[in-house]
Design an enzyme around this catalytic site. Sequence first.
Site, PDB file in Angstrom:
ATOM      1  N   ILE A  93       0.910  -1.326   0.050  1.00  0.00           N
ATOM      2  CA  ILE A  93       0.145   0.028   0.067  1.00  0.00           C
ATOM      3  C   ILE A  93       0.849   1.346  -0.094  1.00  0.00           C
ATOM      4  O   ILE A  93       0.387   2.378  -0.658  1.00  0.00           O
ATOM      5  CB  ILE A  93      -0.908  -0.089   1.103  1.00  0.00           C
ATOM      6  N   VAL A  94       1.911   1.285   0.960  1.00  0.00           N
ATOM      7  CA  VAL A  94       2.808   2.179   0.960  1.00  0.00           C
ATOM      8  C   VAL A  94       3.436   2.864  -0.559  1.00  0.00           C
ATOM      9  O   VAL A  94       3.770   3.650  -1.134  1.00  0.00           O
ATOM     10  CB  VAL A  94       3.947   2.242   2.137  1.00  0.00           C
ATOM     11  N   SER A 123       2.347   1.730  -3.488  1.00  0.00           N
ATOM     12  CA  SER A 123       1.413   2.190  -4.475  1.00  0.00           C
ATOM     13  C   SER A 123       1.235   3.894  -3.975  1.00  0.00           C
ATOM     14  O   SER A 123       0.957   4.565  -5.100  1.00  0.00           O
ATOM     15  CB  SER A 123       0.077   1.422  -4.213  1.00  0.00           C
ATOM     16  N   GLU A 124       1.093   3.991  -2.658  1.00  0.00           N
ATOM     17  CA  GLU A 124       0.819   5.669  -2.392  1.00  0.00           C
ATOM     18  C   GLU A 124       1.890   6.177  -3.116  1.00  0.00           C
ATOM     19  O   GLU A 124       1.729   7.640  -3.615  1.00  0.00           O
ATOM     20  CB  GLU A 124       0.531   5.614  -0.895  1.00  0.00           C
ATOM     21  N   LEU A 125       3.002   6.044  -2.987  1.00  0.00           N
ATOM     22  CA  LEU A 125       4.277   6.657  -3.357  1.00  0.00           C
ATOM     23  C   LEU A 125       4.177   6.741  -4.914  1.00  0.00           C
ATOM     24  O   LEU A 125       4.389   8.004  -5.520  1.00  0.00           O
ATOM     25  CB  LEU A 125       5.519   6.048  -2.766  1.00  0.00           C
TER      26      LEU A 125
END
Length: 100
Positions: free
Chosen positions: A71-72, A74-76
């Site tokens: 998830i991190v 993808s967020e970045l």
Amino acid sequence: MNDSQLKLTKKQFTNFQNSPFRHSRAGGNILNREQKLSTKQISQFQKKIWKFYQLHSRNFPWRKTRNSYYIVVSELMLQQTQAKRVIPKYEAFIKVFPNW
């Protein structure tokens, strides 16, 4: 989602214009600080958002996991980048770097 899917009906536009959740053009919330939303209004808003998501959500690989690393990543990657461009890069990155 194409342009025709983004167009609002007259009723939807009127509902939006009268919504207590709408923001002013200046970027601030049109609710004054003393005005509180009722539990019913909050519940109605949550139901509308959930229904919209169910009808219009897109299928992304990072929505299929609860792994915080994925998830991190993808967020970045999604910062300032279109989601459809991120998908192949995200999948390749996760194959090469599968964890912290």
